[in-house]
Design an enzyme around this catalytic site. Structure first.
Site, mmCIF file in Angstrom:
data_model
loop_
_atom_site.group_PDB
_atom_site.id
_atom_site.type_symbol
_atom_site.label_atom_id
_atom_site.label_comp_id
_atom_site.label_asym_id
_atom_site.label_seq_id
_atom_site.Cartn_x
_atom_site.Cartn_y
_atom_site.Cartn_z
ATOM 1 N N GLY A 228 0.837 -1.196 0.000
ATOM 2 C CA GLY A 228 0.000 0.000 0.000
ATOM 3 C C GLY A 228 0.870 1.242 0.000
ATOM 4 N N SER A 229 0.349 2.310 0.614
ATOM 5 C CA SER A 229 1.054 3.599 0.552
ATOM 6 C C SER A 229 2.284 3.608 1.463
ATOM 7 C CB SER A 229 0.108 4.714 0.979
ATOM 8 O OG SER A 229 -0.184 4.574 2.360
ATOM 9 N N GLY A 233 2.905 2.104 5.243
ATOM 10 C CA GLY A 233 4.045 1.219 5.505
ATOM 11 C C GLY A 233 4.929 1.744 6.616
ATOM 12 N N GLU A 250 5.804 -3.525 0.596
ATOM 13 C CA GLU A 250 5.779 -3.219 -0.843
ATOM 14 C C GLU A 250 4.931 -1.959 -0.970
ATOM 15 O OE1 GLU A 250 4.789 -2.679 -4.310
ATOM 16 O OE2 GLU A 250 3.588 -4.520 -4.250
ATOM 17 N N CYS A 284 1.246 -0.004 -8.636
ATOM 18 C CA CYS A 284 2.481 0.462 -7.981
ATOM 19 C C CYS A 284 3.566 0.640 -9.020
ATOM 20 C CB CYS A 284 3.032 -0.553 -6.995
ATOM 21 S SG CYS A 284 1.861 -1.207 -5.909
HETATM 22 C C1 UN1 Z 1 0.887 -3.573 -7.613
HETATM 23 O O1 UN1 Z 1 0.598 -2.623 -8.326
HETATM 24 O O2 UN1 Z 1 0.663 -3.568 -6.392
HETATM 25 O O3 UN1 Z 1 4.221 -5.726 -12.057
HETATM 26 C C2 UN1 Z 1 1.467 -4.835 -8.122
HETATM 27 C C3 UN1 Z 1 3.008 -5.496 -12.104
HETATM 28 C C4 UN1 Z 1 2.077 -6.506 -11.479
HETATM 29 C C5 UN1 Z 1 1.959 -6.290 -10.029
HETATM 30 C C6 UN1 Z 1 1.653 -4.893 -9.604
HETATM 31 N N1 UN1 Z 1 2.587 -7.820 -11.751
HETATM 32 O O4 UN1 Z 1 2.539 -4.502 -12.624
#
Ligand code: UN1
Length: 496
Positions: A228-229, A233, A250, A284
């Site tokens: 998350g953000s 975290g 992450e 992300c």
């Molecule tokens: C995410 O955005 O939390 O690499 C994960 C990627 C995907 C996972 C993204 N396999 O864009």
């Protein structure tokens, strides 16, 4: 298909009270989901502890069998779950399917892993001694996930944790409770076929911040995996560190692409489009910064703007649509704030307006934005979870790499170049500082076989492939003396 039909595929019904699941597609309420009260946390932890006691002694390949069955059930439910992801998270159906495929893939990976939880044998310095390293199950694993990958992130953690011998407690985003509930139904189908699994190997906690905080603080979770953000975290990792738990974080990304003079611009264009516009900029790994060589900017940018103008925006459930909505009104406001700041900091904005408001008055569709920036200003250094692509120019590769690294986040990065000197330099110790560095591929859409995660404010955790499994286990170094003497290490003499 009606909303209620998709829910009924998983036997899900509205609880009448609790968390409201609403669809970003049209803003409609899908169902209400019963919330877990913070007072229930101690029972949940006790359930997980009991499950752990039994599961840790089940041979790892047998634990893998449960994950194999989970993979089979996911294959059978792929279309239904993909559609529900699309409905509840607002990503296009193709991406919903892709997310479920990622779940299936990690199950396959984990099944193989269940026969490969290898430790080392180590040469002992003492005669008649052997030394080895064993990986044991660590204990219940708490998984906190975000709305944008509402099911895959759980599966990356759960598939590994389960083969590693750890039960899982999952606190999904409060924006996506239904997809989480559907995963629990699918998991229960696998458990029923498995036969003798302990109860409560997987539990879900539905709710908001308060119950999340109670879980994170609980010493019953030696492992906390949070996606998350960066703000979230930072709070989670402090609390977990205070009780000497282990966090797998992450968090935010601010992913860049360097486009070098030798780049194949056709390929770069396609990669930019998927990684900047896909998932409506809410991955992300979304491409947020384009660092383009001054000599190619004038070729690339007009083509990019034309491609942006032709992206079909609309209901993610309709075929042919490439870009669905932002998740909610807050996401829309954050996007508009970022664009205002960008303008104030000297940026030229193309796109970024609300669209389809007449058809979807309660949902937030936008056109993707390209923002040409005079420099990497404050707003560019922040992650805004929206389809905003900042464009910067460079003259030398050193300058491009320095720009790419000069942000607080360190998740994903890439270079488009056909010059091996440039690409190898980008991948070298003096190159990209991110957890993921790609050549002639966009920054998003990573395969599950690699370790996923990044440095700096991204949190340093690694999930999914490679040896990420080690984070879900505890390492034990065991030295055995099979001689009849008792020599001490380091040659120490200690005798009476
Ligand atoms: C995410 O955005 O939390 O690499 C994960 C990627 C995907 C996972 C993204 N396999 O864009």
């Amino acid at each position: 298909m009606q909303h209620s039909d998709i829910l009924s595929r998983f036997g899900l019904t509205s609880s009448g009270a609790g968390l409201t699941a609403r669809s970003p597609v049209d803003g409609a309420t899908l169902a209400t989901v019963a919330e877990t009260a913070p007072s229930q946390v101690s029972d949940i932890v006790a359930n997980a502890a009991r499950a752990f006691e039994a599961w840790r002694s089940v041979p790892a390949p047998r634990r893998g069998e449960l994950v194999r069955l989970l993979g089979e059930e996911l294959r059978a439910a792929k279309e239904d779950l993909g559609r529900l992801v699309s409905l509840e998270a607002g990503k296009i159906y193709q991406e919903g399917l892709g997310e479920v495929q990622e779940m299936i893939d990690i199950c396959d990976f984990a099944v193989g892993l269940s026969r490969q939880l290898y430790g080392l044998t180590i040469a002992s310095e003492r005669p008649g001694h052997s030394m080895r390293e064993t990986w044991h199950p660590a204990g219940p694993c708490l998984v906190i996930s975000a709305f944008n990958f509402p099911v895959a992130v759980w599966s990356w953690n759960a598939a590994l944790a389960l083969v590693c011998g750890d039960p899982v407690v999952w606190k999904p985003s409060e924006k996506t409770p239904l997809t989480a509930a559907a995963c629990q139904v699918i998991f229960d189908r696998a458990v029923a076929r498995f036969g003798d699994a302990p109860a409560n190997l997987s539990q879900i906690v539905q709710g908001g911040r308060e119950v999340g905080e109670a879980l994170v603080a609980h010493p019953g979770f030696p492992i906390v995996s949070a996606t998350g953000s960066t703000r979230m975290g930072r709070e989670v990792s402090k609390v977990v560190a205070e009780r000497f738990g282990r966090s797998i974080l992450e968090l935010g990304g601010n992913n860049a692409m360097i486009v070098a003079p030798s780049a194949d611009l056709d390929m770069a264009l396609r990669a930019i489009l998927f990684s900047a516009v896909g998932t409506c900029g809410q991955r992300c790994t979304t491409l947020r910064r384009l660092i383009v060589h001054r000599s190619v900017k004038d070729q690339l940018l007009p083509r990019l703007k034309a491609a942006y103008a032709s992206v079909s925006i609309g209901s993610p459930l309709e075929s042919g649509v490439l870009m669905g909505p932002l998740v909610d009104a807050d996401a829309f406001k954050a996007m508009q704030r970022a664009l205002d700041s960008a303008k104030a900091e000297g940026g030229t904005v193309t796109g970024g307006e609300r669209t389809l408001a007449d058809r979807f008055p309660n949902a937030y569709y936008v056109t993707p934005a390209i923002v040409e920036m005079p420099a990497q200003t404050e707003v560019v250094r922040h992650e805004t979870f929206a389809p905003i692509l900042y464009v910067l120019t460079y003259d030398t590769l050193d300058e491009a790499i320095a720009l790419q690294n000069a942000v607080p986040q360190g998740l994903s990065s890439c270079i488009f170049s056909t010059d091996v000197r440039e690409t190898e330099r980008f991948l070298s110790a003096a190159g990209s500082d991110c957890g993921i560095a790609n050549v002639n591929i966009g920054p998003s859409g990573a395969e599950i076989g690699g370790a996923f995660g990044g440095e700096k404010e991204t949190g340093g955790g690694r999930e999914s492939g490679s040896d990420s499994w080690k984070a879900y286990m505890r390492r034990q170094t065991a030295t055995v003396n099979y001689s009849s003497a008792l020599p001490l290490a380091q040659g120490i003499k200690f005798e009476i």
